[in-house]
Design an enzyme around this catalytic site. Structure first.
Site, PDB file in Angstrom:
ATOM      1  N   GLY A  60      27.388  26.301  95.789  1.00  0.00           N
ATOM      2  CA  GLY A  60      26.048  26.879  95.658  1.00  0.00           C
ATOM      3  C   GLY A  60      25.216  26.036  94.697  1.00  0.00           C
ATOM      4  O   GLY A  60      25.749  25.398  93.800  1.00  0.00           O
ATOM      5  N   THR A  90      28.076  24.952  87.931  1.00  0.00           N
ATOM      6  CA  THR A  90      27.892  26.348  88.333  1.00  0.00           C
ATOM      7  C   THR A  90      27.056  27.077  87.293  1.00  0.00           C
ATOM      8  O   THR A  90      27.195  26.820  86.089  1.00  0.00           O
ATOM      9  CB  THR A  90      29.222  27.112  88.503  1.00  0.00           C
ATOM     10  N   ARG A 111      30.383  26.185 102.663  1.00  0.00           N
ATOM     11  CA  ARG A 111      31.113  26.586 103.866  1.00  0.00           C
ATOM     12  C   ARG A 111      32.236  25.633 104.248  1.00  0.00           C
ATOM     13  O   ARG A 111      33.146  26.025 104.951  1.00  0.00           O
ATOM     14  CB  ARG A 111      30.140  26.640 105.053  1.00  0.00           C
ATOM     15  N   ASP A 116      34.570  25.497  91.553  1.00  0.00           N
ATOM     16  CA  ASP A 116      36.015  25.374  91.788  1.00  0.00           C
ATOM     17  C   ASP A 116      36.423  25.155  93.251  1.00  0.00           C
ATOM     18  O   ASP A 116      37.369  24.422  93.511  1.00  0.00           O
ATOM     19  CB  ASP A 116      36.823  26.492  91.132  1.00  0.00           C
ATOM     20  N   ARG A 127      30.011  36.087  89.210  1.00  0.00           N
ATOM     21  CA  ARG A 127      31.328  36.318  89.831  1.00  0.00           C
ATOM     22  C   ARG A 127      32.290  37.000  88.850  1.00  0.00           C
ATOM     23  O   ARG A 127      31.960  38.035  88.305  1.00  0.00           O
ATOM     24  CB  ARG A 127      31.912  35.010  90.363  1.00  0.00           C
ATOM     25  N   ASP A 184      27.640  30.035  86.712  1.00  0.00           N
ATOM     26  CA  ASP A 184      28.555  31.045  86.176  1.00  0.00           C
ATOM     27  C   ASP A 184      29.235  30.596  84.881  1.00  0.00           C
ATOM     28  O   ASP A 184      29.790  31.413  84.164  1.00  0.00           O
ATOM     29  CB  ASP A 184      29.639  31.369  87.213  1.00  0.00           C
ATOM     30  N   ASP A 242      32.000  29.131  84.483  1.00  0.00           N
ATOM     31  CA  ASP A 242      33.387  29.614  84.492  1.00  0.00           C
ATOM     32  C   ASP A 242      34.421  28.531  84.809  1.00  0.00           C
ATOM     33  O   ASP A 242      35.563  28.845  85.146  1.00  0.00           O
ATOM     34  CB  ASP A 242      33.528  30.773  85.503  1.00  0.00           C
TER      35      ASP A 242
HETATM   36  O1  F6P Z   1      28.875  30.763  91.877  1.00  0.00           O
HETATM   37  C1  F6P Z   1      27.486  30.829  91.818  1.00  0.00           C
HETATM   38  C2  F6P Z   1      26.966  32.088  92.446  1.00  0.00           C
HETATM   39  O2  F6P Z   1      25.567  32.102  92.306  1.00  0.00           O
HETATM   40  C3  F6P Z   1      27.592  33.362  91.916  1.00  0.00           C
HETATM   41  O3  F6P Z   1      27.099  33.748  90.664  1.00  0.00           O
HETATM   42  C4  F6P Z   1      27.280  34.318  93.046  1.00  0.00           C
HETATM   43  O4  F6P Z   1      28.190  35.382  93.057  1.00  0.00           O
HETATM   44  C5  F6P Z   1      27.464  33.448  94.255  1.00  0.00           C
HETATM   45  O5  F6P Z   1      27.271  32.122  93.835  1.00  0.00           O
HETATM   46  C6  F6P Z   1      26.536  33.739  95.401  1.00  0.00           C
HETATM   47  O6  F6P Z   1      26.909  32.942  96.477  1.00  0.00           O
HETATM   48  P1  F6P Z   1      26.032  32.681  97.770  1.00  0.00           P
HETATM   49  O7  F6P Z   1      25.063  31.587  97.446  1.00  0.00           O
HETATM   50  O8  F6P Z   1      27.022  32.239  98.791  1.00  0.00           O
HETATM   51  O9  F6P Z   1      25.363  33.959  98.132  1.00  0.00           O
END
Ligand code: F6P
Length: 394
Positions: A30, A157, A93, A135, A203, A159, A161
């Site tokens: 992402g 990220t 993906r 990750d 997350r 996050d 994390d």
């Molecule tokens: O890992 C980054 C993040 O933005 C998370 O905080 C969130 O849960 C997830 O990606 C959302 O993913 P997507 O872009 O697939 O909706």
């Protein structure tokens, strides 16, 4: 001339000479702010310091598989520094080691197409590949390193994390969005004597809710690492009301869960390398809290989900500089033959770690689950928040 050994790979012990002429990069997973800063730093360092040729695969691993790339020049990275997102596009993906496709009968199947990607790298004479991602993306980076590809990883990220590194770029810009959103919610919460909930991403890690909530002066912060008791959350709000504060602000992480319940799953994305999408806990808390609080204080409760706003926008000062440090260091790692490794930053010093040692491991000694670097419920940040009266609902 640098001579290196690839550790933890099928090529273990094999001597390789590091005569780099051409490198490639891709962004996976992402998006977040700071990716363009990293791309710019990689390209500028590669060209200006080392005279490498650079190409960028478009759309992450999918671009590598489909051999869709663009030449990267000083002018192609001009003007992108401050912009969020990634000029190279990305996807969460495509795991090329378990690639989702359909067979002749139309059935969904998963196949390993990583050799096609490797053949593409060879075809273009790419000597090393920089992979920028979280990750899921880094797990594939590890797998490419195991197959002998000269990989350098850069952790990414919002996050924050990723194990083994103190901070990932994109995180601080996301925190700014959270802080400004909480500032905005304060004025409307005050005007209507309301309880305002802001749900943020993260997350399994509560960093965004914790630091964003502290910066935005939240009264309650709910994070996955500290399961909450909704009655204790209600008590904090009622106590504040009785002390004369007729509004309250709650900052909740999408991964927060009640002591007697589960996380709120928004959807399962079967096409993703990381299928569970969290979301909706803010609305759930609003419903339950209203029943507990309204009969006593009469306050209304409203929930806002900050969503993808926290991933976009103009990259802040910190992430522009951090992204530059990560990108420039990654190219130095290529020149030094530090393959199969990822850039890290520890106590403000750039360093490196084997991707093998990071993916799915939780190296930091913090509470960890599923490999994520998570908030330590007894750490300094949580303690400071508790000291100033912020409730974690526990
Ligand atoms: O890992 C980054 C993040 O933005 C998370 O905080 C969130 O849960 C997830 O990606 C959302 O993913 P997507 O872009 O697939 O909706």
């Amino acid at each position: 001339m640098v001579v290196h050994y690839i550790r933890n790979s099928n090529f273990e012990g094999e001597k390789m000479e590091n005569k780099i002429k051409k490198i490639a990069l891709l962004t996976g997973g992402g998006d977040c702010s700071g990716l363009n800063a990293v791309i710019r730093a990689v390209v500028r360092t590669a060209i200006l310091k080392y005279n490498y040729e650079v190409i960028g695969y478009v759309g992450g691993y999918f671009g590598l598989f489909r051999d869709e790339y663009v030449p990267m020049t000083l002018s192609s990275v001009s003007g992108i520094f401050h912009q969020g997102g990634t000029m190279l596009k990305m996807s969460s993906r495509d795991n090329l080691f378990n690639y989702r496709t359909v067979d002749e009968q139309g059935n969904v199947i998963h196949i390993d197409v990583s050799d096609i990607a490797i053949a593409n790298l060879k075809k273009h004479g790419v000597d090393a590949l920089i992979i920028i991602g979280g990750d899921g993306t880094l797990t594939s980076a590890r797998d490419f390193a195991r197959k002998g590809v000269n990989v350098v990883g850069i952790p990414k990220t919002i996050d924050n994390d990723v194990p083994a590194t103190d901070i990932t770029f994109g995180y601080r810009t996301a925190l700014d969005h959270i802080m400004l959103s909480l500032d905005a919610l304060h004025t409307t919460a005050y005007s209507h004597d309301r309880v305002m909930i802001l749900e943020v991403m993260g997350r399994q890690a509560g960093w965004l809710a914790l630091e964003g909530g502290m910066a935005g002066s939240a009264d309650v912060i709910l994070i996955p690492e500290i399961p909450y008791d909704i009655k204790k959350v209600a008590k904090q709000i009622i106590d504040r009301y009785n002390r004369g504060s007729r509004f309250s602000i709650i900052c909740v992480s999408e991964g927060a869960k009640p002591i007697d319940g589960e996380q709120t799953i928004k959807r399962i994305d079967k096409t993703s390398t990381d299928p569970i999408r969290l979301g909706g806990v803010g609305e759930q808390i609003a419903k339950t809290l209203e029943e507990l609080i309204q009969p006593i204080t009469g306050q209304d409760i409203r929930s806002t989900n900050l969503g993808y706003i926290q991933r976009g926008g103009v990259t802040n000062t910190f992430d522009r500089v951090l992204g530059t440090k990560y990108g420039a260091f990654a190219v130095d790692m290529i020149a030094n033959g530090n393959f199969g490794q990822m850039v890290t930053i520890k106590s403000d010093k750039m360093n490196k770690v084997y991707i093998e040692d990071v993916v799915g491991k939780g190296l930091t000694g913090e509470t960890s689950s599923g490999g994520a670097r998570r908030v330590n419920p007894k750490g300094d940040l949580v303690t400071a928040a508790r000291n100033i009266g912020i409730s974690f609902g526990d």
